[in-house]
Design an enzyme around this catalytic site. Structure first.
Site, mmCIF file in Angstrom:
data_model
loop_
_atom_site.group_PDB
_atom_site.id
_atom_site.type_symbol
_atom_site.label_atom_id
_atom_site.label_comp_id
_atom_site.label_asym_id
_atom_site.label_seq_id
_atom_site.Cartn_x
_atom_site.Cartn_y
_atom_site.Cartn_z
ATOM 1 C CD GLU A 239 18.246 71.812 33.979
ATOM 2 O OE1 GLU A 239 17.041 71.676 33.719
ATOM 3 O OE2 GLU A 239 18.782 72.931 34.160
ATOM 4 C CG ASP B 13 24.940 76.653 42.211
ATOM 5 O OD1 ASP B 13 24.266 76.487 41.173
ATOM 6 O OD2 ASP B 13 25.206 77.773 42.678
ATOM 7 C CG ASP C 235 18.108 67.625 30.860
ATOM 8 O OD1 ASP C 235 18.339 68.166 31.960
ATOM 9 O OD2 ASP C 235 17.340 68.097 30.018
ATOM 10 C CG ASN D 213 17.808 75.162 41.259
ATOM 11 O OD1 ASN D 213 18.787 74.998 41.974
ATOM 12 N ND2 ASN D 213 17.886 75.212 39.948
#
Length: 279
Positions: free
Chosen positions: A201, A174, A157, A165
């Site tokens: 993620e 991304d 993770d 973000n």
């Protein structure tokens, strides 16, 4: 009825509906047969004669393969300087069995196309690694293999990913996911495993490696992810990950295997992130 002779391969393509438009050069014969002159306002203009069906043949002699096929329309391509016969349904066939070698090659081509389609359905569109659907299918198979006691689930993770973000934009997020997937894919070869994007993620590696070999490689993977910067005009980004590891030999079901690994990730984050927890 117009008759057109074509090569064996072209005949087979038409028969198998792989070819929908048959092209013929604008020879004097076809110009004479297909162009209809009309006088409009003292000027000569041409229209293309439309026909409802044509006979297509291959080879010589009475036993040559042939078919009568619907002609939907006849067009002229200015770009190619060709007449185009748009083909419809096959009305009648004679001596037109497909060549065995051609059938074999066609079957192989269809099988390749099917395999490519199936593979694309099993891939995550952003990162290119396998998706959760593929993981579930593989896991159902892995737990029945002879080496199932070596089966290990490694949840990965990305730490504080929402911050990437929020601060740098989703395009950069991304980019970070693509980078992470590529690094996991690289290390999956050393882990004798496969990588899957589990969601968001989160990634999962299902691998077959003895426990004493596994942890040193995961530590190396974790450090390499952290040490390589992700470029952004504002500032370079450091990505860290938390990992949770579970072993099928300690579980009764595949669901328990995934649950334990997932719980281990939460423990790793509680310990301050950028860490590995084995359960």
């Amino acid at each position: 009825m117009y008759k057109i002779s074509v090569s064996k391969e072209l005949f087979n393509d038409i028969q198998l509906k792989k070819l929908k438009i048959l092209e013929k050069s604008t020879s004097s014969y076809w110009k004479r047969e297909l162009l209809e002159p009309k006088i409009i306002n003292d000027k000569i203009k041409y229209s293309i004669k439309q026909i409802d069906k044509i006979k297509i043949t291959n080879g010589l002699g009475e036993e040559k393969p042939q078919m009568i096929i619907e002609c939907i329309k006849v067009d002229y391509s200015f770009k190619k300087d060709l007449f185009e016969f748009h083909l419809g349904r096959i009305i009648e066939q004679k001596n037109s069995n497909l060549d065995e070698n051609y059938k074999d090659s066609l079957i192989q081509e269809l099988l390749r196309e099917r395999a490519l389609l199936e593979d694309s359905m099993n891939r995550d569109h952003l990162t290119g690694v396998y998706n959760r659907r593929k993981m579930e299918n593989d896991l159902a198979m892995f737990i029945h293999q002879n080496n199932k006691d070596l089966l290990t689930a490694v949840f990965i993770d990305a730490d504080r990913f929402k911050g990437i973000n929020d601060n740098f934009g989703h395009d950069t997020g991304d980019k970070a996911l693509v980078y992470l997937a590529k690094k996991l894919q690289e290390y999956s070869n050393f882990l004798n495993g496969e990588v899957y994007r589990y969601g968001g993620e989160e990634f999962l590696i299902l691998c077959f490696l003895p426990q004493y070999e596994l942890k040193p490689k995961l530590l190396e993977l974790k450090e390499e992810i952290k040490n390589q910067k992700i470029y952004h005009p504002k500032q370079d980004i450091t990505l860290t990950v938390s990992m949770g590891v579970s072993f099928f030999k300690d579980c009764k079901t595949k669901e328990e295997l995934l649950k334990k690994a997932d719980n281990a990730v939460y423990k790793a984050k509680e310990q301050g992130r950028d860490s590995i927890v084995l359960v």
